[in-house]
Each structure stands twice: as structure tokens, then as C-alpha cells.
Design a protein around this motif. Structure first.
Motif, PDB file in Angstrom:
ATOM      1  N   THR A   1      43.529  42.544  34.809  1.00  0.00           N
ATOM      2  CA  THR A   1      44.479  41.781  34.010  1.00  0.00           C
ATOM      3  C   THR A   1      45.862  42.437  33.988  1.00  0.00           C
ATOM      4  O   THR A   1      46.816  41.824  33.545  1.00  0.00           O
ATOM      5  CB  THR A   1      43.969  41.591  32.565  1.00  0.00           C
ATOM      6  OG1 THR A   1      43.651  42.869  32.032  1.00  0.00           O
ATOM      7  CG2 THR A   1      42.753  40.689  32.546  1.00  0.00           C
ATOM      8  N   ILE A   2      45.956  43.666  34.460  1.00  0.00           N
ATOM      9  CA  ILE A   2      47.274  44.307  34.578  1.00  0.00           C
ATOM     10  C   ILE A   2      47.970  43.677  35.775  1.00  0.00           C
ATOM     11  O   ILE A   2      47.422  43.623  36.879  1.00  0.00           O
ATOM     12  CB  ILE A   2      47.131  45.824  34.778  1.00  0.00           C
ATOM     13  CG1 ILE A   2      46.406  46.446  33.583  1.00  0.00           C
ATOM     14  CG2 ILE A   2      48.486  46.473  35.002  1.00  0.00           C
ATOM     15  CD1 ILE A   2      46.022  47.892  33.779  1.00  0.00           C
ATOM     16  N   ALA A   3      49.183  43.186  35.554  1.00  0.00           N
ATOM     17  CA  ALA A   3      49.918  42.527  36.629  1.00  0.00           C
ATOM     18  C   ALA A   3      50.379  43.535  37.668  1.00  0.00           C
ATOM     19  O   ALA A   3      50.761  44.667  37.340  1.00  0.00           O
ATOM     20  CB  ALA A   3      51.120  41.782  36.054  1.00  0.00           C
ATOM     21  N   ALA A   4      50.322  43.125  38.922  1.00  0.00           N
ATOM     22  CA  ALA A   4      50.777  43.972  40.019  1.00  0.00           C
ATOM     23  C   ALA A   4      52.260  44.276  39.858  1.00  0.00           C
ATOM     24  O   ALA A   4      53.045  43.437  39.433  1.00  0.00           O
ATOM     25  CB  ALA A   4      50.523  43.280  41.347  1.00  0.00           C
ATOM     26  N   ASP A   5      52.605  45.492  40.224  1.00  0.00           N
ATOM     27  CA  ASP A   5      53.973  45.979  40.115  1.00  0.00           C
ATOM     28  C   ASP A   5      54.266  46.781  41.376  1.00  0.00           C
ATOM     29  O   ASP A   5      53.351  47.384  41.946  1.00  0.00           O
ATOM     30  CB  ASP A   5      54.040  46.867  38.856  1.00  0.00           C
ATOM     31  CG  ASP A   5      55.410  47.407  38.610  1.00  0.00           C
ATOM     32  OD1 ASP A   5      55.702  48.508  39.119  1.00  0.00           O
ATOM     33  OD2 ASP A   5      56.186  46.746  37.902  1.00  0.00           O
TER      34      ASP A   5
END
Length: 196
Positions: free
Chosen positions: A60-64
């Protein structure tokens, strides 16, 4: 033996690419890699797709862009969009321009994966299109090739590819095995390169 860091970054519209990403991430972890599993913005099941798997909870952590810079190896996944990369994943790749200018994307291992709705829906062209950016990065592309008997079942040397078909078939053993072969090879080659 050096610690290997692997980022699995993907866009998933219906959950299929997310399932493949999860298999790749799990296998990399089993082979001793530290793994980040990240979805790009816009990854989810459409509202009318009841019962479709959602993006895995730990993704759920957005790609960066820092997820690419952190990694020794990056696995990139996209559903096929008319034989090409989805705009969501392409937008993420486009956000790496500053890192590219600073030569921070070069000499990393890269590998790719996809899913389509139809058997000849552009799997190979999508996988090859994904590698275009990686050539510009100066990346080291590690395809699974036909390096294991499991790759003859999914039939794709460029990366893991799955066809859902009309019924929305979830990934099967052939796809899971293909993903395992690909991920294990990425970790092994990354480790060999880092140990030199």
C-alpha cells in the motif's frame, strides 16, 4: 555474501499484476533479498470487479523514485495497454528523469513482467516496450530466458506474462513458477554482480 536489495514496482488495474508482483517479491525474500513491494498511483481493482484481488496489503506504500535508487535490482510490471505499458507505470518511469540525468539508474539489474486479457494481447510487445527505458538508464536487463523448464510452460523468455482470458482467470501454477524462476535469477545475478 552481500545483501541484495530488490524493488518490485508495478501498476495493477485488476489485481493480476499485483499477484505476480507478490510472487516475485516473496521469492526474492526467500532467496535472501531485502524487498520493497510498491504499487504506482492508480493501482487498484476497478469498482465493478467484485471478487478481484486488491493490491497486496504490504504494497500500500506508493512507489517513489527513491525505491529505484535504493535497490540493486528493480522488477517492473504493467498490464498491457494496446501492446504497450500502462500510462500509470510510464508516468512513474518518466518521474525518474532527474535520477537518470545524475546517472543514478545505471548499472542496476532490471527485469519486467505483465498480464493481458487475451492470449495475443501484446504481452511480448509490452515487455519489450518496458525495456526501452531501461536501455536509456544504462540498466542491466536480466530476462528469465529459457533458463529453467518452468519457462517453457509460460512460454515467454522476456519476463513473466499471464493471460487472464475472458473469465478473469487468476494466476496459475505456470505463472507462479515462471515468476519464481525470474525472481530467483534476478537475485542470483544481482548477487554475482555485487560480489565482483
Amino acid at each position: 555474501m552481500n545483501e541484495i536489495r530488490v524493488s518490485v514496482i508495478y501498476h495493477s488495474a485488476t489485481g493480476t499484476v499485483s499477484e505476480i508482483a507478490g510472487e516475485l517479491a516473496d521469492t526474492a525474500e526467500k532467496h535472501g533479498a531485502e524487498v520493497r513491494l510498491r504499487a504506482v498511483e492508480g493501482s487498484s481493482a476497478p469498482p465493478d470487479a467484485e471478487g478481484t484481488p486488491r493490491v497486496r496489503e504490504h504494497a500500500t506504500i506508493a512507489a517513489d523514485p527513491t525505491d529505484v535508487l535504493w535497490a540493486d535490482a528493480v522488477l517492473l510490471g504493467s498490464p498491457t495497454r494496446f501492446g504497450n505499458v500502462s500510462f500509470q507505470l510510464k508516468s512513474f518511469l518518466d518521474s525518474l528523469g532527474d535520477a537518470w540525468r545524475k546517472q543514478q539508474l545505471a548499472d542496476k539489474i532490471y527485469s519486467v513482467f505483465t498480464a493481458t486479457n487475451s492470449p495475443h494481447g501484446g504481452q511480448e510487445s509490452t515487455l519489450l516496450a518496458l525495456t526501452n527505458s531501461l536501455h536509456h538508464f544504462g540498466g542491466i536487463i536480466v530476462p528469465p530466458g529459457y533458463t529453467d523448464p518452468a519457462k517453457f510452460t509460460d512460454g515467454n523468455p522476456y519476463g513473466t506474462a499471464h493471460c487472464t482470458g475472458e473469465g478473469g482467470k487468476k494466476i496459475d501454477d505456470a505463472t507462479r513458477n515462471a515468476a519464481r524462476v525470474q525472481s530467483e535469477r534476478v537475485v542470483r545475478v544481482s548477487r554475482a554482480l555485487k560480489d565482483t
